[in-house]
Design a protein around this motif. Structure first.
Motif, short mmCIF file in Angstrom:
data_model
loop_
_atom_site.label_atom_id
_atom_site.label_comp_id
_atom_site.label_asym_id
_atom_site.label_seq_id
_atom_site.Cartn_x
_atom_site.Cartn_y
_atom_site.Cartn_z
N ARG A 135 4.82 10.00 -7.01
CA ARG A 135 5.95 10.26 -7.89
C ARG A 135 5.49 10.48 -9.34
NH1 ARG A 135 10.09 6.02 -6.86
NH2 ARG A 135 10.32 7.22 -4.96
N ILE A 136 4.44 9.80 -9.75
CA ILE A 136 3.96 9.90 -11.12
C ILE A 136 2.96 11.05 -11.28
CG2 ILE A 136 2.56 8.74 -12.89
CD1 ILE A 136 3.85 6.10 -11.87
N PHE A 137 2.00 11.14 -10.36
CA PHE A 137 0.92 12.10 -10.53
C PHE A 137 1.32 13.53 -10.22
CE2 PHE A 137 -1.98 8.32 -9.93
CZ PHE A 137 -2.30 8.26 -11.27
N SER A 138 2.30 13.75 -9.35
CA SER A 138 2.73 15.12 -9.06
C SER A 138 3.22 15.84 -10.31
CB SER A 138 3.80 15.12 -7.97
OG SER A 138 3.26 14.63 -6.77
N PRO A 139 4.14 15.26 -11.07
CA PRO A 139 4.57 15.94 -12.30
C PRO A 139 3.44 16.04 -13.33
CG PRO A 139 6.12 14.21 -11.74
CD PRO A 139 4.98 14.10 -10.81
N TYR A 140 2.57 15.04 -13.36
CA TYR A 140 1.47 15.06 -14.33
C TYR A 140 0.53 16.23 -14.07
CZ TYR A 140 -2.73 13.74 -16.84
OH TYR A 140 -3.83 13.76 -17.66
N TYR A 141 0.09 16.37 -12.82
CA TYR A 141 -0.81 17.47 -12.50
C TYR A 141 -0.09 18.82 -12.57
CZ TYR A 141 -4.52 14.24 -11.45
OH TYR A 141 -5.49 13.28 -11.56
N GLY A 189 0.82 -1.21 0.00
CA GLY A 189 0.00 0.00 0.00
C GLY A 189 0.86 1.25 0.00
N ARG A 190 1.84 1.30 0.88
CA ARG A 190 2.75 2.46 0.94
C ARG A 190 3.57 2.57 -0.35
NH1 ARG A 190 6.38 2.15 5.81
NH2 ARG A 190 7.09 4.10 4.92
N PHE A 191 3.96 1.42 -0.89
CA PHE A 191 4.74 1.43 -2.14
C PHE A 191 3.93 2.08 -3.26
CE2 PHE A 191 5.68 -0.63 -6.21
CZ PHE A 191 7.00 -0.27 -6.35
N TYR A 192 2.67 1.67 -3.40
CA TYR A 192 1.84 2.22 -4.47
C TYR A 192 1.50 3.68 -4.23
CZ TYR A 192 1.40 -2.23 -6.81
OH TYR A 192 1.68 -3.38 -7.49
N VAL A 193 1.36 4.10 -2.98
CA VAL A 193 1.13 5.52 -2.69
C VAL A 193 2.36 6.33 -3.11
CG1 VAL A 193 0.88 7.19 -0.81
CG2 VAL A 193 -0.58 5.16 -0.89
N ARG A 194 3.53 5.85 -2.77
CA ARG A 194 4.76 6.56 -3.17
C ARG A 194 4.89 6.63 -4.70
NH1 ARG A 194 7.15 3.29 0.73
NH2 ARG A 194 8.23 2.12 -0.89
N ARG A 195 4.58 5.53 -5.37
CA ARG A 195 4.65 5.52 -6.84
C ARG A 195 3.65 6.51 -7.43
NH1 ARG A 195 8.70 3.94 -9.53
NH2 ARG A 195 7.39 3.38 -11.26
#
Length: 88
Positions: free
Chosen positions: A50-56, A41-47
C-alpha cells in the motif's frame, strides 16, 4: 525563536503518529476479529504494498517527466544522481 504556526509544529507530528497508531491497531483488531488470529507477516506485506506502490509510481512518473519534458539540467542532474538512493 519560532512564532506562529512553526511554534507548534511538534503537535502535527504527534497527531500524525497518534492517528497512524489508531488506524494500525484498528486494522489489526479487525483482522483478528475476522480470522480469529493475527498474521503479522501478511499485515506488513499489505502495508508495504500500500505504501511502496504509490512511492515507486511517483518515482517512475518523475523519471518520465524529467526525461520527456526537458526540464533544465538544474533539476534533472541531481534527481538522477540520487535516484539509486530513492529506489532503496
Amino acid at each position: 525563536m519560532r512564532t506562529g504556526a512553526l511554534a507548534n509544529g511538534f503537535l502535527g507530528v504527534d497527531l500524525f503518529f497518534a492517528i497512524n497508531a489508531f488506524l494500525i491497531v484498528t486494522l489489526l483488531l479487525r483482522e483478528r476479529e475476522r480470522n480469529g488470529r493475527l498474521a503479522l507477516g501478511r499485515f506488513y506485506v499489505r502495508r508495504a504494498l500500500r505504501i511502496f506502490s504509490p512511492y515507486y509510481g511517483l518515482l517512475l512518473a518523475l523519471t518520465l517527466l524529467l526525461l520527456t519534458v526537458g526540464s533544465g539540467a538544474s533539476m534533472r542532474s541531481p534527481f538522477f544522481e540520487e535516484l539509486p538512493y530513492y529506489l532503496t
